[in-house]
Design an enzyme around this catalytic site. Structure first.
Site, PDB file in Angstrom:
ATOM      1  N   GLU A 247       0.813  -1.217   0.000  1.00 59.43           N
ATOM      2  CA  GLU A 247       0.000   0.000   0.000  1.00 59.43           C
ATOM      3  C   GLU A 247       0.844   1.263   0.000  1.00 59.43           C
ATOM      4  OE1 GLU A 247      -3.516   2.048   2.737  1.00 59.43           O
ATOM      5  OE2 GLU A 247      -2.013   0.732   3.635  1.00 59.43           O
TER       6      GLU A 247
ATOM      7  N   VAL B  34       0.021 -10.512  -7.345  1.00 59.71           N
ATOM      8  CA  VAL B  34       0.152 -11.327  -8.556  1.00 59.71           C
ATOM      9  C   VAL B  34      -0.177 -12.791  -8.279  1.00 59.71           C
ATOM     10  CG1 VAL B  34       1.814  -9.812  -9.693  1.00 59.71           C
ATOM     11  CG2 VAL B  34       2.645 -11.608  -8.159  1.00 59.71           C
TER      12      VAL B  34
ATOM     13  N   LYS C 215      20.776 -14.139 -10.655  1.00 56.94           N
ATOM     14  CA  LYS C 215      20.722 -15.241  -9.692  1.00 56.94           C
ATOM     15  C   LYS C 215      19.953 -16.440 -10.236  1.00 56.94           C
ATOM     16  CE  LYS C 215      21.245 -12.236  -5.671  1.00 56.94           C
ATOM     17  NZ  LYS C 215      21.678 -11.092  -6.485  1.00 56.94           N
TER      18      LYS C 215
ATOM     19  N   LYS D  53      13.087 -17.553  -9.835  1.00 55.01           N
ATOM     20  CA  LYS D  53      13.145 -16.666 -11.007  1.00 55.01           C
ATOM     21  C   LYS D  53      13.512 -17.454 -12.266  1.00 55.01           C
ATOM     22  CE  LYS D  53      12.689 -12.733 -11.013  1.00 55.01           C
ATOM     23  NZ  LYS D  53      11.467 -11.933 -11.233  1.00 55.01           N
TER      24      LYS D  53
ATOM     25  N   ASN E 241      22.674  -6.866  -9.937  1.00 50.39           N
ATOM     26  CA  ASN E 241      22.287  -5.980  -8.849  1.00 50.39           C
ATOM     27  C   ASN E 241      22.149  -4.541  -9.331  1.00 50.39           C
ATOM     28  OD1 ASN E 241      22.688  -7.665  -6.123  1.00 50.39           O
ATOM     29  ND2 ASN E 241      24.224  -8.280  -7.620  1.00 50.39           N
TER      30      ASN E 241
ATOM     31  N   GLY F 173      21.423   1.115  -5.271  1.00 48.89           N
ATOM     32  CA  GLY F 173      20.428   1.952  -4.624  1.00 48.89           C
ATOM     33  C   GLY F 173      19.059   1.332  -4.490  1.00 48.89           C
TER      34      GLY F 173
ATOM     35  N   ARG G 285      25.860 -15.970   3.767  1.00 52.21           N
ATOM     36  CA  ARG G 285      24.521 -16.251   4.276  1.00 52.21           C
ATOM     37  C   ARG G 285      23.936 -17.458   3.542  1.00 52.21           C
ATOM     38  NH1 ARG G 285      22.118 -10.395   3.153  1.00 52.21           N
ATOM     39  NH2 ARG G 285      23.112 -10.940   1.178  1.00 52.21           N
TER      40      ARG G 285
END
Length: 652
Positions: free
Chosen positions: A327, A353, A420, A432, A462, A465, A560
């Site tokens: 929102e 979606v 990726k 993806k 990537n 920002g 990670r």
């Protein structure tokens, strides 16, 4: 204003007098002592008539809108055209009235050169006098001016040096230039020497310090192509080591368009450290694709989606639909559109979606011609811990959008993918890749089976920002005093700016509409060379005026879950193909059968909706064999299911 009017009146009076003088003087130069034998009445009428005629033509040609102080070749060209017309009209009138019986035929040629000298000479002399006075003022104020060394010997450097010489108030003094190539080494640019190439930057700095201490540069200023040089990171470190400030000039295009001050020096931004040239795009083709069409953007409130909306709006679509599940993000981009493009018809829709019914409703109302599908979960660790949610949004959501496009006869659907998806080591990348596979499979169908829609997939790395990316994280950590956290010293990533990524997406969309993705080919944006994240952290610290490891620490935290040391833009079985557009490549297809992927995705949707993580990952690995699902314990599955139950609303 009055002062300007008076100066233009003085200049006008000067030119009219010169025009009057030029006629008898030209005759004298032609006939010499025989001038007194000419009929005085003819001489006076011709002189006065020419003065009036020339005055009108000079004013009509706008000779007094310019400033003598900045007289240039453009002014000289305008004077030449005005003088030519005035003399041509004068001698045409004299020929019609007197047949030039009393006037030598060479007189107009002599008068042309004479009047050009009488009009152009004073302007040139005035500028020379002013420039000399400015030079004297600069010499007086030299000690207060900041000495700088320019990197790059192109047009931007010339324009900047010219402005510093012209303005007595310029705060900078250019003491030298280093070129990017050897072409201009040893030459001068407005009296400033090009000492060497940038490969010998430190030797040039040493040389300047030895010549005069007050010539020791305090700033290194990047110009032109230096802003996209691969060694820019090295220059940041040289500047830091020598206590210099690294800055940049505006682009020459900004100067020509009048949106930048020629004397403005800006800080180097993190976007300037990518070390590659900007892609050149054919914006007219993109405008032709967008103008007058109805466009829908999913994920319109996200980093990529909102920039897509901004750029699409600038090309004049007939209508734009902003579709997003968030929102606040949707509210922000909707408000921005209302302020910047108030006359553009738009419809902002809250929707997910994952919800095919909602998509079909919106598509039926909006009837879009082009759909940009940017909605996705992209944060690798979060999707790794919530695999079903990632699959439902990234994979099943893409399937829903694609099928809604087919049902609504959308002309083009553009899927935004990621590097990726190549050899995915995590759920986000695999989700993806499945989205890519579905759109590729649709694109391989016949026209009768596929319908009117073309499916275009664009893959890139990537974006600097964007939300969740490393640069905003580093900025927050810098503001907090550090440390900057890097998961591994050797980790690298491809980077590009948001604006550049979206421009290339639009260009790829236009190319895809022409059938270049037939057979399931994927557009891949050329990201240049990968950047080491630890180098990026170090350069951001330096650009903040701090010293790495002294003022701000860099901490290695460990990889990670699902994180790779490096990303790839192409799979081994996807040899890249060049296109006519710089920065856009084509990947040869690795296509799955549409019937197969449709069947497996139906099962995948069921398992993800049931939050059966083990089954979900098993199905993903069947379609994406490069993906190795992580070990999932029974306790983690139960914990996920309990969390899902706890999050459900309780009926009143």
């Amino acid at each position: 204003m009055l002062r300007l009017i008076r100066r233009s009146q003085v200049a006008f009076a000067h030119d009219v007098i010169m025009a009057a003088v030029s006629f008898p003087l030209a005759l004298y130069l032609r006939v010499g002592n025989a001038l007194p034998y000419f009929v005085p009445q003819n001489m006076v009428l011709a002189t006065l008539g020419f003065a009036v005629l020339a005055g009108g033509i000079f004013w009509l040609f706008g000779l007094y809108r310019g400033i003598w102080r900045y007289a240039s070749l453009n002014d000289l060209s305008r004077i030449a055209r005005a003088v030519t017309l005035a003399i041509a009209i004068l001698f045409a009138v004299l020929f019609l009235t007197t047949r030039l019986d009393w006037l030598p035929r060479s007189a107009p040629i002599i008068q042309w050169f004479l009047l050009m000298a009488l009009l152009g000479g004073p302007r040139l002399l005035y500028r020379v006098v002013k420039d000399r006075s400015v030079s004297r003022a600069m010499a007086r104020d030299g000690e207060s001016r900041i000495p700088i060394l320019l990197i790059g010997a192109g047009d931007e450097s010339e324009a900047f040096i010219r402005e510093t010489r012209r303005s007595a108030l310029a705060p900078f003094e250019v003491v030298g230039i280093v070129g990017l190539t050897e072409g201009r080494v040893g030459r001068n640019m407005h009296g400033v020497k090009v000492f060497d190439t940038v490969d010998n930057l430190e030797a040039t700095l040493d040389k300047l310090e030895k010549v005069r201490q007050d010539h020791r540069p305090r700033k290194l200023v990047l110009t032109g192509n230096a802003l996209r040089h691969p060694d820019i990171g090295k220059w940041v470190e040289i500047a830091d080591r020598r206590g210099l400030v690294l800055s940049r000039l505006p682009k020459l295009g900004d100067l020509r368009d009048g949106i930048a001050d020629p004397l403005q020096i800006r800080p180097v931004a993190i976007e300037d450290l990518l070390g590659r040239p900007e892609a050149r795009l054919d914006r007219e083709k993109v405008r032709h694709m967008i103008a007058g069409r109805r466009v829908l953007v999913t994920g319109a409130g996200g980093s990529i989606g909102s920039e897509l909306v901004r750029q699409i709006a600038s090309y004049g679509p007939a209508r734009i639909c902003l579709f997003d599940a968030g929102e606040y993000n949707l509210y922000e981009i909707d408000m921005e559109m209302s302020e910047k493009h108030p006359d553009l018809p738009r419809y902002s829709v809250l929707g997910d979606v994952r919800d095919r019914v909602r998509l079909d409703q919106v598509f039926a109302i909006e009837k879009p011609d082009i759909v940009f599908h940017a909605a996705a979960y992209k944060h690798v660790p979060l999707v790794e811990h919530n695999p079903n949610e990632g699959i439902l949004t990234n994979t099943i959501g893409t399937r829903n959008v694609a099928e809604a496009c087919r049902a609504a006869d959308v002309e083009t659907m553009v899927l935004i993918s990621t590097d990726k998806a190549v050899n995915p080591a995590n759920v986000m990348g695999a989700s993806k890749r499945l989205a890519e596979c579905y759109c590729q499979a649709l694109e391989t169908l016949s026209d009768e089976e596929r319908g009117k829609t073309r499916f275009v997939t664009v893959r890139f790395g990537n974006v600097l920002g964007s939300t969740g990316s490393v640069v905003p994280l580093f900025r927050r950590q810098l503001e907090a005093g550090g440390p900057l956290t890097v998961t591994h010293e050797g980790i690298t990533r491809y980077f590009m700016t948001i604006a550049e990524a979206v421009e290339l997406v639009l260009q790829a969309a236009e190319m895809g509409r022409q059938g270049m993705t037939a057979g399931g080919k994927i557009f891949v944006l050329d990201m240049g060379r990968p950047v080491k994240i630890v180098d990026l952290a170090r350069q951001m610290i330096l650009l903040a005026g701090l010293r790495p490891e002294t003022d701000v620490k860099i901490k290695v935290t460990g990889l990670r879950p699902g994180e790779k040391l490096y990303e790839e833009l192409f799979h081994d079985s996807e040899p890249p193909e060049l296109t006519a557009t710089d920065g856009v490549l084509l990947a040869a297809p690795r296509v799955l059968d549409y019937v197969l992927i449709k069947s497996v995705l139906a099962q995948l949707a069921e398992s993800a909706q049931a939050r059966n993580s083990e089954r979900t990952l098993e199905l993903v690995s069947q379609l994406v064999p490069e993906f190795q699902p992580p070990e999932i314990s029974v306790s983690s599955i139960l914990a996920e299911q309990q969390a899902e139950i706890a999050s459900r609303p309780i009926d009143a």
